[in-house]
Motif scaffolding. Sequence first.
Motif, mmCIF file in Angstrom:
data_model
loop_
_atom_site.group_PDB
_atom_site.id
_atom_site.type_symbol
_atom_site.label_atom_id
_atom_site.label_comp_id
_atom_site.label_asym_id
_atom_site.label_seq_id
_atom_site.Cartn_x
_atom_site.Cartn_y
_atom_site.Cartn_z
ATOM 1 N N SER A 96 0.750 -1.239 0.201
ATOM 2 C CA SER A 96 -0.101 0.276 -0.069
ATOM 3 C C SER A 96 0.928 1.248 0.007
ATOM 4 O O SER A 96 0.258 2.127 -0.021
ATOM 5 C CB SER A 96 -0.954 -0.091 1.090
ATOM 6 N N ASN A 97 2.160 1.315 -0.003
ATOM 7 C CA ASN A 97 2.880 2.194 0.192
ATOM 8 C C ASN A 97 4.263 2.084 -0.975
ATOM 9 O O ASN A 97 5.296 2.140 -0.728
ATOM 10 C CB ASN A 97 3.780 2.687 1.403
ATOM 11 N N ASN A 98 3.671 1.948 -2.148
ATOM 12 C CA ASN A 98 4.576 1.312 -3.271
ATOM 13 C C ASN A 98 5.302 2.366 -4.170
ATOM 14 O O ASN A 98 5.765 2.050 -5.056
ATOM 15 C CB ASN A 98 3.859 0.211 -3.872
ATOM 16 N N ARG A 104 10.844 8.067 -0.886
ATOM 17 C CA ARG A 104 11.670 9.234 -0.726
ATOM 18 C C ARG A 104 11.357 9.859 0.762
ATOM 19 O O ARG A 104 12.324 10.396 1.309
ATOM 20 C CB ARG A 104 11.268 10.252 -1.618
ATOM 21 N N ALA A 105 10.349 9.731 1.219
ATOM 22 C CA ALA A 105 10.035 10.201 2.410
ATOM 23 C C ALA A 105 10.650 9.368 3.580
ATOM 24 O O ALA A 105 11.365 9.898 4.474
ATOM 25 C CB ALA A 105 8.244 10.142 2.861
ATOM 26 N N ALA A 110 15.096 8.501 7.313
ATOM 27 C CA ALA A 110 16.272 7.455 7.406
ATOM 28 C C ALA A 110 17.556 7.962 8.011
ATOM 29 O O ALA A 110 18.379 7.442 8.605
ATOM 30 C CB ALA A 110 16.390 6.445 6.451
ATOM 31 N N VAL A 111 17.968 9.166 7.335
ATOM 32 C CA VAL A 111 19.306 9.718 7.452
ATOM 33 C C VAL A 111 19.461 10.270 9.077
ATOM 34 O O VAL A 111 20.813 10.290 9.571
ATOM 35 C CB VAL A 111 19.733 10.907 6.555
ATOM 36 N N PHE A 112 18.559 10.569 9.780
ATOM 37 C CA PHE A 112 18.445 10.973 11.051
ATOM 38 C C PHE A 112 18.922 10.019 12.025
ATOM 39 O O PHE A 112 18.480 8.650 11.787
ATOM 40 C CB PHE A 112 17.271 11.697 11.557
ATOM 41 N N SER A 113 19.591 10.156 12.940
ATOM 42 C CA SER A 113 20.084 9.041 14.064
ATOM 43 C C SER A 113 18.687 8.648 14.814
ATOM 44 O O SER A 113 17.909 9.661 14.956
ATOM 45 C CB SER A 113 21.068 9.659 15.025
ATOM 46 N N PRO A 114 18.587 7.526 14.923
ATOM 47 C CA PRO A 114 17.565 7.108 15.900
ATOM 48 C C PRO A 114 17.354 7.980 17.183
ATOM 49 O O PRO A 114 18.293 8.512 17.885
ATOM 50 C CB PRO A 114 17.658 5.618 16.381
ATOM 51 N N ILE A 141 19.668 4.336 -0.970
ATOM 52 C CA ILE A 141 20.094 4.497 0.453
ATOM 53 C C ILE A 141 20.748 2.941 0.964
ATOM 54 O O ILE A 141 21.467 2.872 1.876
ATOM 55 C CB ILE A 141 18.624 4.986 1.322
ATOM 56 N N ILE A 142 20.265 1.880 0.284
ATOM 57 C CA ILE A 142 20.999 0.805 0.466
ATOM 58 C C ILE A 142 22.436 0.753 0.238
ATOM 59 O O ILE A 142 23.290 -0.244 0.928
ATOM 60 C CB ILE A 142 20.218 -0.519 0.019
#
Length: 202
Positions: A96-98, A104-105, A110-114, A141-142
């Motif tokens: 559903s989020n393909n 991109r979102a 993802a670049v931010f530290s947890p 990103i991978i």
Amino acid sequence: MYQALYRKWRPQSFDDVIGQKHITETLKNQVRTGRLSHAYLFIGTRGTGKTTCARILARAVNCEHPVDGNPCGECAACRGIADGSILDVVELDAASNNGVDNVRALREEAVFSPAAVKKRVYIIDEVHMLSPSAFNALLKIIEEPPEHLIFILATTELQKVPATILSRCQRHSFRRIETKELADYVEHIAAEEHFDIVRRPS
Ligand SMILES: Nc1ncnc2c1ncn2[C@@H]1O[C@H](COP(=O)(O)OP(=O)(O)OP(=O)(O)O)[C@@H](O)[C@H]1O
Ligand SMILES: [Mg+2]
Ligand SMILES: [Zn+2]
């Protein structure tokens, strides 16, 4: 409150998963030694434990005191991830989020530290459903993941995942659980739940 059996009995540690020792022992070993991959791909037919193991791995890599590679289930990280209050572990259904915008979102975030735990983990279910441009965005990103990032991709249809993604993932193939293993497991759960069931001789 009544909890559906499949939720109540969803394994919470690698040692509770049946029939996939070749995978759970490898993952436990990686957690123990800290030799984690940035991208995992779990492959296998429905209901073999892909999502279950992805969730266990997401907790194990973030657990404050893992027990022999298993998540302890009790620390703040384990509990926060299990109850969904820790937002650094994200589950996404690619069916559903393909679109490329979804990925991109994800990339921007993802670049931010947890915020609350060591590793930001994205579990992407049904990953073969991503559009070609979404796969490309994911690939970017991978290819160069920040240290804090782990992807766990899951699919029932390996042949629909592009080779460029495959070559960057550590692959784990979930096997079909054998009838006897299943019967033993059902018997075990039935006993715990005080159900009377009869096993016919096969
Ligand atoms: N190997 C296993 N050991 C014990 N329980 C299992 C195992 N595999 C599946 N289950 C049970 O079946 C339910 C569904 O498993 P899970 O969601 O992990 O399957 P899946 O491989 O992700 O399937 P799908 O392809 O449909 O997403 C779980 O709640 C769990 O209770
Ligand atoms: Mg699943
Ligand atoms: Zn823990």
